[in-house]
Design a protein around this motif. Structure first.
Motif: not given
Length: 367
Positions: A110-124
């Motif tokens: 939500p800070k940058t509006y770009n894809i979240s690294i934490n969410e990428v790791e969780s969704a893998f």
């Protein structure tokens, strides 16, 4: 009226050069994959510091052809899953679908509006084979973290750089277009590097991918009437290529002007009702859009309209809520949905005058 984007004023700076380019194209009569395309491809590859650039008909095709190219050379197969930002223009997701791959939508930071690294790791999951990172609004995604994740899981990393022409990473001084395995650009007229019509390009250092996309964009053909693969018709127009060569010369100075305006906005806009964009004052953000966030957007729009300030919303409906993508409508993506309800883009362009910038600031501070 302060325009959101004055394309006439932007392009009028190049009027004589554009007219000369048109006349040269008319006289030489190279209209499809002529010397101007090759010239621009060489110039843009040099600009992005990549080995290859392949001109395409538009940005959507550029991204689709990257994915189709990887299928052609055996690095992806139909049905593979590809992580994409949930908070993006729909074209990013359409490219995955057009390539017969399966999008996996991931929430943004939500800070940058770009894809979240934490969410990428969780969704893998093991069936995910690629990540598309979008440099949304002109700000580079966290490519170093995404590269690390991609290497750990042997994933392809692809840039959707449609809004980030000329953006440069802070730590490595590398430009958009050279931050991943391949990158897709759009030259839609509103872009930081915009044609006078549609256009796009792929940049990469991968020789095999370059050869595959070069075939795919031209009916699968190297030699006329000899077709090696099932191809497409997606070629950068020769006339648009020569226009882009003219405008590429001022891309860096235009981006610097956008950054100056952004810094002025960030310094002088004092209205606590607005959440201003994150910016570290580096060259990693080229401000395709200056996006603010607030709760009562409709009321703010009325205020801007009354004061003759044009605006735009990038984008009013999140992709997973679009009728075209109904199969994703069940997804719970609260951060994405909140962003799309609250954001609005303010005027920013290289031809915006200091007086116009100050007027925008004054109007916003009186809201």
């Amino acid at each position: 009226m302060i325009p959101f984007l004055d394309l006439h004023k932007i392009n009028n700076r190049f009027r004589e050069e554009l007219k000369a380019s048109f006349e040269q194209s008319l006289d030489t009569s190279y209209y499809i994959l002529g010397p101007n395309v090759k010239k621009f491809e060489t110039e843009f590859a040099h600009y992005c510091e990549t080995d290859y650039c392949i001109g395409t008909a538009n940005g959507l095709d550029a991204l689709t052809l990257i994915l189709k190219g990887y299928i052609e050379i055996g690095k992806l197969k139909k049905g593979d899953k590809v992580m994409v930002p949930a908070n993006t223009f729909i074209a990013t997701i359409l490219a995955v679908i057009h390539a017969d791959l399966e999008p996996v939508l991931v929430e943004p930071n939500p800070k940058t509006y770009n894809i979240s690294i934490n969410e990428v790791e969780s969704a893998f999951t093991e069936d995910i084979k690629a990540i598309i990172m979008v440099h949304l609004y002109g700000q580079l995604a966290d490519y170093e973290s995404l590269k690390t994740i991609s290497k750990q899981h042997n994933l392809l990393l692809i840039e959707d750089a449609a809004q980030a022409h000329g953006a440069i990473s802070n730590s490595k001084n590398i430009k958009a277009g050279n931050l991943a395995n391949a990158a897709a650009f759009s030259f839609y007229p509103s872009k930081n590097l915009g044609a006078l019509g549609d256009g796009g390009a792929v940049t990469t250092n991968d020789k095999e991918l370059n050869e595959a996309i070069s075939l795919l964009r031209n009916y699968g053909s190297k030699v006329k009437y000899e077709n090696e693969v099932i191809g497409y018709n997606s070629r950068l127009d020769d006339l648009q290529a020569t226009f882009l060569s003219v405008k590429l010369k001022t891309l860096d100075s235009d981006n610097e002007r956008r950054q100056q305006i952004a810094q002025h906005y960030l310094k002088e806009i004092k209205n606590p009702k607005l959440r201003l964009p994150f910016y570290d004052e580096s060259k990693n953000h080229v401000f395709y859009a200056f996006v603010v966030e607030l709760e009562n957007r409709d009321d703010f729009i009325n205020h801007l309209n009354k004061n003759a300030i044009e605006w735009l919303i990038h984008y009013p409906i999140p992709p997973h809520k679009q009728k075209a993508l109904q199969r994703f409508s069940h997804l719970k993506l609260p951060i994405t949905e909140q962003i799309h309800k609250r954001i609005i883009s303010l005027p920013i362009s290289p031809v915006l005058t200091d007086q116009e910038v100050n007027t925008v600031i004054k109007v916003i501070n009186t809201y």
